[in-house]
Design an enzyme around this catalytic site. Structure first.
Site, PDB file in Angstrom:
ATOM      1  N   VAL A  14       2.260  -8.390  -3.357  1.00 50.80           N
ATOM      2  CA  VAL A  14       2.498  -9.084  -2.086  1.00 50.80           C
ATOM      3  C   VAL A  14       1.258  -9.852  -1.637  1.00 50.80           C
ATOM      4  O   VAL A  14       1.335 -11.031  -1.272  1.00 50.80           O
ATOM      5  CB  VAL A  14       2.949  -8.075  -1.004  1.00 50.80           C
ATOM      6  CG1 VAL A  14       2.925  -8.696   0.386  1.00 50.80           C
ATOM      7  CG2 VAL A  14       4.355  -7.571  -1.333  1.00 50.80           C
ATOM      8  N   THR A  88       1.735   1.130   0.884  1.00 51.45           N
ATOM      9  CA  THR A  88       2.140   2.156   1.860  1.00 51.45           C
ATOM     10  C   THR A  88       3.017   3.173   1.118  1.00 51.45           C
ATOM     11  O   THR A  88       4.227   3.227   1.321  1.00 51.45           O
ATOM     12  CB  THR A  88       2.923   1.527   3.030  1.00 51.45           C
ATOM     13  OG1 THR A  88       3.930   0.640   2.495  1.00 51.45           O
ATOM     14  CG2 THR A  88       2.025   0.748   3.955  1.00 51.45           C
ATOM     15  N   GLU A 160       7.553  -8.637   4.393  1.00 49.12           N
ATOM     16  CA  GLU A 160       7.728  -9.541   3.260  1.00 49.12           C
ATOM     17  C   GLU A 160       8.994  -9.147   2.490  1.00 49.12           C
ATOM     18  O   GLU A 160       9.215  -7.979   2.239  1.00 49.12           O
ATOM     19  CB  GLU A 160       6.482  -9.458   2.360  1.00 49.12           C
ATOM     20  CG  GLU A 160       6.545 -10.319   1.134  1.00 49.12           C
ATOM     21  CD  GLU A 160       6.879 -11.764   1.456  1.00 49.12           C
ATOM     22  OE1 GLU A 160       6.179 -12.391   2.266  1.00 49.12           O
ATOM     23  OE2 GLU A 160       7.878 -12.282   0.901  1.00 49.12           O
ATOM     24  N   GLU A 164       9.936  -8.549  -6.894  1.00 55.84           N
ATOM     25  CA  GLU A 164       9.068  -8.598  -8.071  1.00 55.84           C
ATOM     26  C   GLU A 164       9.786  -9.335  -9.195  1.00 55.84           C
ATOM     27  O   GLU A 164      10.998  -9.252  -9.335  1.00 55.84           O
ATOM     28  CB  GLU A 164       8.681  -7.186  -8.511  1.00 55.84           C
ATOM     29  CG  GLU A 164       7.601  -6.631  -7.627  1.00 55.84           C
ATOM     30  CD  GLU A 164       7.114  -5.269  -8.054  1.00 55.84           C
ATOM     31  OE1 GLU A 164       7.159  -4.941  -9.245  1.00 55.84           O
ATOM     32  OE2 GLU A 164       6.673  -4.524  -7.165  1.00 55.84           O
ATOM     33  N   GLY A 267      23.994   1.605 -12.990  1.00 49.02           N
ATOM     34  CA  GLY A 267      22.876   1.650 -13.936  1.00 49.02           C
ATOM     35  C   GLY A 267      22.411   3.083 -14.038  1.00 49.02           C
ATOM     36  O   GLY A 267      23.232   4.003 -14.125  1.00 49.02           O
ATOM     37  N   CYS A 274       9.466  -0.144  -4.104  1.00 49.83           N
ATOM     38  CA  CYS A 274       9.938  -0.263  -2.720  1.00 49.83           C
ATOM     39  C   CYS A 274      11.143   0.601  -2.358  1.00 49.83           C
ATOM     40  O   CYS A 274      11.082   1.360  -1.402  1.00 49.83           O
ATOM     41  CB  CYS A 274      10.208  -1.729  -2.407  1.00 49.83           C
ATOM     42  SG  CYS A 274       8.681  -2.696  -2.462  1.00 49.83           S
ATOM     43  N   ARG A 340       6.313   1.383 -11.778  1.00 48.05           N
ATOM     44  CA  ARG A 340       6.214   2.378 -10.710  1.00 48.05           C
ATOM     45  C   ARG A 340       7.604   2.934 -10.398  1.00 48.05           C
ATOM     46  O   ARG A 340       8.543   2.172 -10.202  1.00 48.05           O
ATOM     47  CB  ARG A 340       5.597   1.763  -9.448  1.00 48.05           C
ATOM     48  CG  ARG A 340       4.124   1.462  -9.605  1.00 48.05           C
ATOM     49  CD  ARG A 340       3.522   0.888  -8.348  1.00 48.05           C
ATOM     50  NE  ARG A 340       3.909  -0.494  -8.113  1.00 48.05           N
ATOM     51  CZ  ARG A 340       3.392  -1.255  -7.139  1.00 48.05           C
ATOM     52  NH1 ARG A 340       2.488  -0.754  -6.327  1.00 48.05           N
ATOM     53  NH2 ARG A 340       3.783  -2.494  -6.985  1.00 48.05           N
TER      54      ARG A 340
HETATM   55  N1  LIG Z   1       6.152  -5.034  -4.490  1.00 52.13           N
HETATM   56  C1  LIG Z   1       7.141  -5.578  -3.824  1.00 52.13           C
HETATM   57  O1  LIG Z   1       8.128  -6.079  -4.392  1.00 52.13           O
HETATM   58  C2  LIG Z   1       7.098  -5.623  -2.321  1.00 52.13           C
HETATM   59  C3  LIG Z   1       7.983  -6.466  -1.637  1.00 52.13           C
HETATM   60  C4  LIG Z   1       7.939  -6.502  -0.240  1.00 52.13           C
HETATM   61  C5  LIG Z   1       7.056  -5.668   0.442  1.00 52.13           C
HETATM   62  N2  LIG Z   1       6.229  -4.835  -0.246  1.00 52.13           N
HETATM   63  C6  LIG Z   1       5.301  -3.997   0.519  1.00 52.13           C
HETATM   64  O2  LIG Z   1       4.015  -4.623   0.526  1.00 52.13           O
HETATM   65  C7  LIG Z   1       2.969  -3.646   0.459  1.00 52.13           C
HETATM   66  C8  LIG Z   1       2.111  -3.901  -0.769  1.00 52.13           C
HETATM   67  O3  LIG Z   1       2.925  -3.750  -1.931  1.00 52.13           O
HETATM   68  P1  LIG Z   1       2.406  -4.252  -3.362  1.00 52.13           P
HETATM   69  O4  LIG Z   1       3.539  -4.066  -4.304  1.00 52.13           O
HETATM   70  O5  LIG Z   1       1.757  -5.587  -3.224  1.00 52.13           O
HETATM   71  O6  LIG Z   1       1.281  -3.152  -3.641  1.00 52.13           O
HETATM   72  P2  LIG Z   1       0.192  -3.177  -4.807  1.00 52.13           P
HETATM   73  O7  LIG Z   1      -0.059  -1.742  -5.145  1.00 52.13           O
HETATM   74  O8  LIG Z   1       0.596  -4.123  -5.872  1.00 52.13           O
HETATM   75  O9  LIG Z   1      -1.096  -3.780  -4.085  1.00 52.13           O
HETATM   76  C9  LIG Z   1      -1.819  -3.127  -3.071  1.00 52.13           C
HETATM   77  C10 LIG Z   1      -3.288  -3.521  -3.235  1.00 52.13           C
HETATM   78  O10 LIG Z   1      -4.017  -3.089  -2.075  1.00 52.13           O
HETATM   79  C11 LIG Z   1      -5.323  -2.730  -2.513  1.00 52.13           C
HETATM   80  N3  LIG Z   1      -5.981  -1.948  -1.446  1.00 52.13           N
HETATM   81  C12 LIG Z   1      -5.814  -0.638  -1.140  1.00 52.13           C
HETATM   82  N4  LIG Z   1      -6.604  -0.314  -0.064  1.00 52.13           N
HETATM   83  C13 LIG Z   1      -7.240  -1.454   0.307  1.00 52.13           C
HETATM   84  C14 LIG Z   1      -8.173  -1.780   1.342  1.00 52.13           C
HETATM   85  N5  LIG Z   1      -8.578  -0.851   2.216  1.00 52.13           N
HETATM   86  N6  LIG Z   1      -8.645  -3.049   1.438  1.00 52.13           N
HETATM   87  C15 LIG Z   1      -8.248  -3.989   0.533  1.00 52.13           C
HETATM   88  N7  LIG Z   1      -7.374  -3.742  -0.481  1.00 52.13           N
HETATM   89  C16 LIG Z   1      -6.864  -2.489  -0.572  1.00 52.13           C
HETATM   90  C17 LIG Z   1      -5.068  -1.985  -3.809  1.00 52.13           C
HETATM   91  O11 LIG Z   1      -6.245  -1.901  -4.614  1.00 52.13           O
HETATM   92  C18 LIG Z   1      -3.967  -2.872  -4.439  1.00 52.13           C
HETATM   93  O12 LIG Z   1      -4.514  -3.875  -5.265  1.00 52.13           O
HETATM   94  C19 LIG Z   1       3.690  -2.295   0.471  1.00 52.13           C
HETATM   95  O13 LIG Z   1       3.786  -1.841   1.800  1.00 52.13           O
HETATM   96  C20 LIG Z   1       5.064  -2.624  -0.068  1.00 52.13           C
HETATM   97  O14 LIG Z   1       6.046  -1.709   0.364  1.00 52.13           O
HETATM   98  C21 LIG Z   1       6.219  -4.806  -1.612  1.00 52.13           C
END
Ligand SMILES: NC(=O)c1ccc[n+]([C@@H]2O[C@H](COP(=O)([O-])OP(=O)(O)OC[C@H]3O[C@@H](n4cnc5c(N)ncnc54)[C@H](O)[C@@H]3O)[C@@H](O)[C@H]2O)c1
Length: 424
Positions: A14, A88, A160, A164, A267, A274, A340
């Site tokens: 994200v 989160t 957001e 993915e 499936g 998520c 994941r």
């Molecule tokens: N992956 C998805 O498809 C998706 C879609 C919509 C919303 N979200 C939400 O968005 C959020 C992030 O998801 P993601 O998939 O991008 O996670 P991710 O694990 O890919 O990325 C999170 C990043 O945050 C970094 N991080 C942790 N603590 C930090 C700090 N204190 N300062 C700076 N960086 C820090 C980690 O090193 C990691 O690179 C979550 O809440 C998720 O639920 C995810």
């Protein structure tokens, strides 16, 4: 506010997409991640995961409108908006773990406290939570925390909806933008930032914005569990062509063309980062407020049982526990390197618990990630062909396009189609 500059904390799926998206629209963006290896890779022009379009976007903006900052303070310095895109994850009781969010907030609030003279975070910098957080988080936890640190910054929440495998497309062409705000400064800053995206922008209360994200993910999870339950029911009845039944269902004009068919299909359970954690967090929140969400509980409990159902199906096909069993697909969905909470991991664990130890696996993108996260005692094959030449029973667990027709190429292999993908 005309061209606000932006800081993004957390450069995962994200955060990196958000940072590059705003930078591609011409805003000046600085990104920071606590993971130094990830920072170095991105600063060097690399993308730490598979996402079409992100590499090209990074090449366009790096050193021009996008910069990787070495620390949180440097990222936040002078920004008009700070976006928090950290993970989160779920706690054992299902509730959302907000530790990374508060530690990222600390980085920015520290930058504010350390500001002397011209540097640091201005009082009017809008702190925007983009991570998925349970309804009530901004109002009941984030805002009080920010105020307790003596900061007057406006706060907002901007969930957001990207998927993915399509992060870039979904971010650059959003169908709607949702912003939870309580003050005009946050509203005008977000309106200016999202104006170039040409999508409807909905300004709602913070609780509404947070709730919409869970409303969306819970619906998708419900559709998947509904489809899985119907497929299990059809199996019990017998004589039902399950894949055909669902494809014919999709032709209903009330469903066709809505892009929802991927979720109304059976499936081996929903996975990924998520849906599992977000349904669990919503359930935990509901219970903590004295409400028992019956449909949601059913959705989650069926999903928890799905790997077991799949494992039993595979075990029925295998001659004995010593037979070599192949698993085609390790990512939680095709088109993604993300493993994941992948159903493959839970199916392999269920097979191993039942004494099936000769497990071979192949995935076009997710093998490194799978090995790193789960480290199961299995053998990885270099190709789907090698796997099918090695194993007598092969389970199709992720519906990668390259696996289409593989059952016809290897007629001697006993395929267990956990995705209703190969036949019919
Ligand atoms: N992956 C998805 O498809 C998706 C879609 C919509 C919303 N979200 C939400 O968005 C959020 C992030 O998801 P993601 O998939 O991008 O996670 P991710 O694990 O890919 O990325 C999170 C990043 O945050 C970094 N991080 C942790 N603590 C930090 C700090 N204190 N300062 C700076 N960086 C820090 C980690 O090193 C990691 O690179 C979550 O809440 C998720 O639920 C995810």
């Amino acid at each position: 506010m005309n061209r606000p500059s932006v800081a993004v904390f957390g450069l995962g799926f994200v955060g990196l997409t958000t940072a590059l998206g705003f930078a591609d629209k011409g805003f000046s963006v600085r990104g920071f991640d606590v993971d130094g290896g990830r920072r170095a890779e991105i600063a060097g022009g690399g993308i730490p995961f598979h996402e079409p379009g992100l590499g090209e976007a990074l090449a366009r903006v790096i050193g021009k409108t996008f910069f990787v900052a070495d620390d949180a303070m440097m990222a936040a310095n002078g920004a008009g908006l700070c976006f928090f895109c950290v993970g989160t994850p779920g706690r054992p009781d299902g509730s959302a773990d907000l530790a990374d969010l508060f530690s990222a907030l600390d980085g920015v609030l520290g930058a504010r406290e350390n500001a002397r003279g011209g540097g640091g975070v201005a009082d009017d910098c809008v702190l925007v939570v983009k991570s998925t957080v349970p309804p009530g988080t901004l109002a009941e936890r984030v805002e009080p925390y920010v105020r307790s640190r003596g900061a007057v910054n406006p706060v907002a929440v901007n969930p957001e909806f990207l998927r993915e495998g399509r992060c870039w497309e979904d971010f650059i062409h959003p169908d709607r933008i949702v912003c939870g705000v309580t003050d005009d400064l946050a509203k005008s800053a977000l309106a200016a930032l999202y104006a170039p995206f040409g999508a409807p922008i909905h300004f709602v209360t913070p609780n509404t914005a947070e709730f919409i994200k869970y409303l969306s993910n819970s619906l998708l999870a419900t559709l998947i569990s509904y489809s899985n339950e119907m497929a299990l029911l059809a199996d019990a009845v017998g004589g039902v062509e399950i894949a055909r039944a669902f494809r014919i269902l999709h032709e209903d004009r009330r469903l066709a063309g809505a892009g929802i068919d991927a979720y109304i299909y059976p499936g081996c359970g929903y996975g990924g980062y998520c849906l599992p954690k977000d349904t669990a967090a919503l359930g935990a929140l509901a219970r903590s407020r004295g409400f028992s969400p019956r449909i949601l509980e059913g959705v989650m409990s069926l999903n928890a049982e799905m790997p077991g159902f799949a494992a039993r199906k595979i075990e029925r096909a295998a001659a004995s526990p010593t037979e070599k069993i192949g698993v085609l697909g390790l990512s939680f969905k095709p088109g993604s390197s993300d493993a994941r909470d992948s159903p493959a991991a839970r199916i392999i664990a269920a097979l191993m618990a039942d004494g099936y130890r000769n497990i071979y696996a192949y995935d076009p993108l997710a093998m490194d990630e799978f090995r790193r996260v789960y480290a199961p005692d299995i053998v990885y094959c270099a190709s789907a062909r090698e796997l099918c030449e090695t194993c007598g029973t092969v389970a199709l667990v992720t519906a990668w396009e390259e696996f289409a027709g593989i059952d016809r190429a290897f007629p001697a292999v006993d395929f267990v189609d956990c995705r209703y993908f190969l036949k019919g």
